[in-house]
Each structure stands twice: as C-alpha cells, then as structure tokens.
Design a protein around this motif. Structure first.
Motif, short mmCIF file in Angstrom:
data_model
loop_
_atom_site.label_atom_id
_atom_site.label_comp_id
_atom_site.label_asym_id
_atom_site.label_seq_id
_atom_site.Cartn_x
_atom_site.Cartn_y
_atom_site.Cartn_z
N GLY A 199 0.89 -1.16 0.00
CA GLY A 199 0.00 0.00 0.00
C GLY A 199 0.92 1.20 0.00
N HIS A 200 0.36 2.42 -0.20
CA HIS A 200 1.29 3.56 -0.20
C HIS A 200 1.21 4.36 1.09
N LEU A 201 2.42 4.80 1.52
CA LEU A 201 2.55 5.45 2.82
C LEU A 201 2.36 6.96 2.71
N MET A 211 -7.66 6.62 5.04
CA MET A 211 -8.25 5.73 4.04
C MET A 211 -7.32 5.57 2.84
N ASP A 212 -6.83 6.69 2.31
CA ASP A 212 -5.94 6.69 1.14
C ASP A 212 -4.57 7.18 1.54
N ASP A 213 -3.65 6.29 1.84
CA ASP A 213 -3.83 4.85 1.77
C ASP A 213 -3.36 4.22 3.07
N GLY A 214 -3.66 4.92 4.20
CA GLY A 214 -3.31 4.34 5.49
C GLY A 214 -3.83 2.92 5.62
N GLY A 245 5.49 8.49 -2.50
CA GLY A 245 5.29 9.29 -3.71
C GLY A 245 4.23 8.81 -4.68
N GLU A 246 3.26 8.00 -4.20
CA GLU A 246 2.23 7.48 -5.12
C GLU A 246 1.38 8.61 -5.68
N GLU A 247 1.01 9.55 -4.82
CA GLU A 247 0.02 10.55 -5.21
C GLU A 247 0.51 11.46 -6.34
N TYR A 248 1.80 11.60 -6.48
CA TYR A 248 2.34 12.45 -7.56
C TYR A 248 2.62 11.66 -8.83
N SER A 273 -3.26 -2.79 -2.12
CA SER A 273 -4.56 -2.30 -1.64
C SER A 273 -4.51 -0.77 -1.61
N ASP A 274 -5.29 -0.13 -2.50
CA ASP A 274 -5.31 1.35 -2.55
C ASP A 274 -6.68 1.86 -2.99
N ILE A 275 -7.72 1.06 -2.80
CA ILE A 275 -9.05 1.55 -3.14
C ILE A 275 -10.01 1.27 -1.98
N ARG A 338 -18.32 4.30 -1.00
CA ARG A 338 -18.19 5.64 -0.42
C ARG A 338 -16.76 6.19 -0.50
N TYR A 339 -15.89 5.44 -1.18
CA TYR A 339 -14.47 5.82 -1.23
C TYR A 339 -14.28 7.27 -1.70
N HIS A 340 -14.95 7.62 -2.79
CA HIS A 340 -14.73 8.96 -3.34
C HIS A 340 -15.47 10.06 -2.60
ZN LIG Z 1 -4.04 6.11 -2.94
#
Ligand SMILES: [Zn+2]
Length: 381
Positions: A199-201, A211-214, A245-248, A273-275, A338-340
C-alpha cells in the motif's frame, strides 16, 4: 519476575531510496467578488503554481466540459475557467483535475477552478495531482466544491457577470529524497521467491490519509505482523512494501520496479490495496486462468465472512509495471462505494475506518499471501 518478551521483529526492515516531488500548498483562498462577496472553499491541486500575493482577479467562464470550452474558446481569454463537469465516474471526472489547467491555458484562461472529483459533497473540496505540459503556460489550478461549481453555473446561465479572486502560495520545490519502506518474513525453503503485499505510505496534506492509503499500508504490514506473531514462516519470502510518492505519479513504486525488475521471474504475486479497506468482498486477480483457479481455491477460506469473490483485473498504480511484465497481481475487492466521498479531502480521517472491517481486510490479505507463499509451486504464468 515477568519474562521479557523476545524482541524478534520482522526480517530485513529497511528503506529503499526514491526521489519524489516536493510541493508545498501554503495559504490559499478563492473569493467571489461579483455578483456578491463570498468565500469559496477551495484546495490547490498538487504541482500547481501559485499566484502573486494579490492573487488573480478575473471574470469567470463556466463550462460543463472540455468540448464546451473549445466551442467557447473566444470567450476564454483572460478569464478564470470554472469546470462544472457532472460526476459520472472517478475515471472520467479525474481528467478535468489532471488536464483542466492546461486546457484552460491553451485558450487564454488565467486559472482553472475545477469541480471536485466526487459523487457526494457536504461542501468539501477534494484535491489531487494535476499535470502541466511542456510549451503550455502554467496557470494555477484548484478544486472547488460541487455546491459552488453548481452555484456559479446557475449564475452564468442567468447571464450574471461573475468575478473571482484566487490567491495561492503553492510552490514546487523539485525532487527530494524519500524512501519505500520494506519488511519481510524470509522464506524457509525458497527465500529468493517473493509474495509482495503493498500500500502507499504517502498521502495528501489534507485530512489524515487514513483511508488513502493508510488502510492499504496498514493491512499489508498487519498481514506480515499477524503471520509472524503466529510463529509461521512460509516456504517463500513474504515482503511488505509501503510505497512513497504514489500521489504524484507512483514515484516510489516506479523506482522500486527499476531497481528490482530483474527479479520479476522470482515474484510469485504482487498485491496492492489502494481503493479502500471497507468490508472485504474478495480479490481482483490478473494472471493466467490456471493461476486464477488456484487463487479461487484459496479464496474459499473467506466464505465465513462472504469475501470469497474473485474478479479479473487487479487494480493499482503501484503494481501495474509488474503486471505488464506478466507477474500475477492482486488487489483487494471491498465495499468501497463511499471511497470517493472522502478521497483526497479533509474528510479522509480515522473516523472513516472501521476496526472490524480493517481486521477482516487484513485477514484476507494475510491468508492469500500466506497460502501463496507456502504452496509447493509458484503460480503458473
Ligand atoms: Zn491512494
């Protein structure tokens, strides 16, 4: 006397360096000046340039789509472009966030205000990354709420003159060093063969990123932690990687792939897992039909909590380069309708996360990873 618990943690816990963009939001605001004075909730988009301290004050052109912007390009010069694209899916709407500033600049717009990429709003702006293009002027880009985008759209439809001031201190500071975080349970028989969970930190600066992405980072660590505490050591190595750095734009995972792609033949499966880590429903899998059959057998263990579904097409920007290399991949299927609602907003906090649902997600993640690491053979490709 109390017996001291043996402090034997996970194996080879370490960081692996990767460069990521450093963007700092600073103070920011958007103010409606005409037809009346009103603050508009907003959030600058990642990588956006800022404005001068006085900000940009300009008349607004509201459009519903890129097509409408192009049809009305003669009206766009010197204006702040407001996109009020009605959400149909995240994948469609996100194009306005990514490309809104470039498209605005190409027709002479001076800034872009984009309706947040969400199906639901209680006056919440949702940030995220946007992209500039070489040769196109970099104009500031921010998201506004669904409510304000619709209000501005109604005003424009009545022919009302709209003037807005946008102030942003946002600044890009180039690339800086960060790291992917790695931990393992070394395999007992085939230590070179790997089952990777991830997952991304990193997260956006707003909210808590729980949630994204704890959630995804947590269940990937928790899977190894639980297996370790049970005293189990499967045949293959279990490796958790928490990406940076996933978000960029998946900077951490792309660097990891570069550094490790010669090990692709040893990767049994890469999982991400990122959704969301809501109620688990099953597993999305990319791989051969023979491998899918094996995964489906393992997923039968999830029947007690109704999470044994197996769908095609693992999802995840941090593992897609491995999938392109024909490494089998998996992602967590969960009740993430409800993710978004919360995504990239101040609403992404621990309150969104349900401890029981997260435990079930971690259970699913641990069981799949363990079984695949313990089988006699690698998954067939
Ligand atoms: Zn994410």
């Amino acid at each position: 006397m109390l017996e001291t618990m043996k402090e034997d943690g996970l194996d080879s816990v370490h960081g692996e360096r990767a460069q990521v963009p450093l963007w700092v939001r600073g103070k920011e605001s958007a103010t409606l000046l005409e037809p009346r004075n009103q603050n508009l909730a907003m959030m600058g988009l990642g990588t956006s340039v800022g404005t001068s301290p006085e900000g940009i004050t300009a008349e607004v052109l509201v459009v519903q789509s890129f097509d409408e912007l192009h049809n009305r390009s003669k009206e766009a010069l010197g204006k702040i472009i407001v996109y009020n694209e009605v959400y149909t899916s995240s994948g469609t709407s996100v194009m306005y966030r990514y490309h809104g500033a470039v498209q605005a600049a190409e027709v002479g717009g001076v800034a872009a205000l984009i309706r947040s990429n969400t199906p639901f709003s209680i006056y919440s702006p949702h940030t995220g990354v946007q992209v500039y293009e070489d040769g196109v002027e970099k104009v500031p880009a921010a998201c506004i709420t669904v409510e304000d985008a619709e209000m501005l759209s109604r005003m424009a439809a009545r022919g009302t003159k709209i003037v807005v001031n946008v102030k942003m201190e946002a600044k890009n500071h180039g690339l800086v060093w960060s790291r992917n975080t790695v931990a393992e349970i070394k395999g007992s028989t085939y230590p070179d063969q790997v089952v990777l969970v991830s997952g991304h930190l990193d997260s956006w600066d707003v909210g808590q990123g729980a949630m994204d992405d704890g959630g995804g980072a947590f269940i990937s660590w928790q899977a190894l932690s639980a297996i370790h505490h049970l005293g189990l050591r499967p045949k293959r190595t279990l490796r958790a990687v928490l990406w940076t750095g996933e978000e960029y734009g998946a900077y951490g995972s792309k660097k990891y792939y570069q550094d490790h792609k010669n090990e692709a033949h040893l990767m049994n499966i890469v999982m991400e897992s990122d959704i969301g880590t809501f109620q688990p429903l099953g597993f999305r899998f990319t791989g051969s039909s023979e491998a899918k059959g094996i995964v489906s057998e393992i997923m039968r263990y999830m029947q007690p909590f109704n999470a044994s579904r197996v769908l095609n097409d693992a999802d995840g920007s941090d593992i897609e380069m491995w999938l392109a290399d024909r490494v089998p991949g998996g992602s967590l299927l969960n009740q993430n309708d409800r993710y978004h609602d919360f995504h990239h907003s101040n609403g992404d906090t621990m309150t969104v996360q349900d401890p029981t649902e997260m435990d079930l997600c971690a259970t699913l993640w641990a069981v799949v990873a363990y079984c695949l690491a313990e089988m006699d053979e690698m998954l067939p490709r």
